[in-house]
Scaffold this active site. Sequence first.
Site, PDB file in Angstrom:
ATOM      1  CD  GLU A  81      -2.982  -1.156   2.318  1.00 19.68           C
ATOM      2  OE1 GLU A  81      -2.536  -0.301   3.383  1.00 19.68           O
ATOM      3  OE2 GLU A  81      -3.896  -1.625   2.284  1.00 19.68           O
ATOM      4  CD  GLU A 128      -4.271  -6.228   2.482  1.00 17.01           C
ATOM      5  OE1 GLU A 128      -5.057  -5.581   3.014  1.00 17.01           O
ATOM      6  OE2 GLU A 128      -3.050  -5.973   2.567  1.00 17.01           O
TER       7      GLU A 128
END
Length: 682
Positions: free
Chosen positions: A154, A314
């Site tokens: 991320e 995710e």
Amino acid sequence: MKEIITKYPHLLHGGDYNPEQWIDCPQVLEEDIRLMKEAHVNCVSLGIFSWAKLEPEEGEFHFGWLRRIIDRLFENGIYTILATPTGAMPHWMTAKYEEVRQMGPDGVRNLPGRRHNFCYTSPVMRKKMKKINHELSRHLGNHPGVILWHISNEYGGNGSDASCHCPHCQQAFREWLKEKYKTLDNLNHAWWTTFWSHTYTDWSQIHSPVPNGENGLHGLNLDWKRFVSHQIQDFCKEEIHAVLKYSVLPVTINMMEFFKPLDYFKFAPQLDIISWDSYPEWHSKKDEVDIAVRAAACHTLMRSLKKAPFLLMESTPSIVNWKPVNTQKRPGLHELSSLQAVACGSNSVQYFQWRKSRGSSEKFHGAVVDHRNGSNTRVFREVSALGQRMEQISDAVYPTCNRPEAAIVFDWENWWALEDIQGPRRDMAYLDTVLAHFRPFWEMGIDVDFVDEDSDLSGYRLVTAPLNYLYKKGYAAKVKAYVEAGGCYVSTYFSGVVDETDLCILDRHPLEEVLGICTEEMDAANEYHPNSIYFGGKSYQTGCLREVSHVVPGSGTEVLASYEADYYAGLPALTCKRYGNGKAYYLACETEADFLRAFYAQLAGENNVDGAFTGKLPYGVTASRREGERNLWFLQNFNASEVEAELPDTYTRVADGARVEGKVVLKPYECLILAEKQADGL
């Protein structure tokens, strides 16, 4: 594009696995493997936050523990997505090398800790990153059980702007500006620095925009955002180069939906496959439709970046732990929300996380395996059921992908510029506006792509560009050629206002010749000045933003809707002009949702982009189409109750091969996957 199918050509089901937290409990690994097989897990992500275990002291590398885990997983048919560990730095590094830690806009260096706390420019950080990635690649990059590189975690996920303001970054920013503008005269003109007498006379005077310094030059603010995105992208490139030293595996990064600081269209070319982390706020509204629309838009963006299948890297099987109220997914919604991703082009459903952490900040974040009860939980049973279904549909779904014929322009640089302006309204709500224009297509069951201003438009029958404030160099010419060749283009209020340096475009609208309109002024009206437009025999309420414009005399522009009140009553609110072989529309105001539904339904029909299910879908139900040798439809019910939908043709249910036609009852939160009839029958 490299493919992971050479090792495992199937839909992936699994998630983030953090076995380094359980190194002293070897029985946990064996229990996890048993449970993974029970849950039909075929893939896990490893190593995302493992730097301190992989390099516990500077230059001392330990890869044996990770190899043993990958070996055991592979022996049991479970593949590994291997991550580089740069998302979180070990304390030995942050203590010894202060420069690796980010500096905030206040000039204060961050203390050690947290995640995403590193400076992307720091030479020391880049050197240490390359070393750990080289070693990881050398030791494990060719393991038969490893199918994909997961680069960092991320990127930019430390806050709202993802930036570092340290001296290294300031100097890199100046060098970036020198490369872009060549001379200070060019920069001063682009930033319009004569305003308030802020002309730069030396490159060293330039500093990033900060609260206690210069932050009112919109050109500076825009270029800083470009630089931050570029610098993180450059760091990503170096990470990729490092892991490919000893390995030829494909690479990905896990993105974060419409993450404002990073222009994902710029990242996409250096990646082999797109992946992202999806956490919609299910059950936060009276029903799930608003959330479903936004989630679909996020999945659509990820597919659009490379116009290819992506990975859902995710998602939560149950709850998160960072919302004000963390509501469990109600029974059935986990499967539906997961298959929504597949419907939009994902070739995986993966979770954060496999097993809950015993301590620290994510110990109550949702996971497949809870602190207690093993497989004897509702969440585990639902995950297992989905895993079994993924196996059943894999052969049919994996070779397909969505191929839309309509597109919506969503451009990061336009977003940055538009929401930095002062006026006509403080919150220009670019993303909300784009989603409002996306929703009618979702409701009609019509897939779209997102494109930016640099994208090729030629493959689309219909392109809409809401709130396209900033026009990059060459964009107007591209649109002109697209419409002239037969395309249908929709522009809206407050478009073509500034050039790519955020300077106002003088004289006329850059697409005046194509649109046939002349824009005069913009009104941001409050609730005491209501207005409406008349279109298709019905009045629709306008929103706050209303542009006053005029038809260019002799242009042949047709007025399709006019304002009904105020001093601009009778002036055009929606126009259409034939240009070459195509048409261009101009919508001069914000409108209520019902207008956008009616307008886009009309355009979809006229331009032959209406889907097979258009007009046959009840509220809360949508359809997505993945194309291949056998086209598949995903009929998704986001209602908490049964609904009846009408099928436009005869289909085969992918789950069991049963013939389905006529009307079908969808259970609450059901996703029905149907195969189209082939030329020689079913």
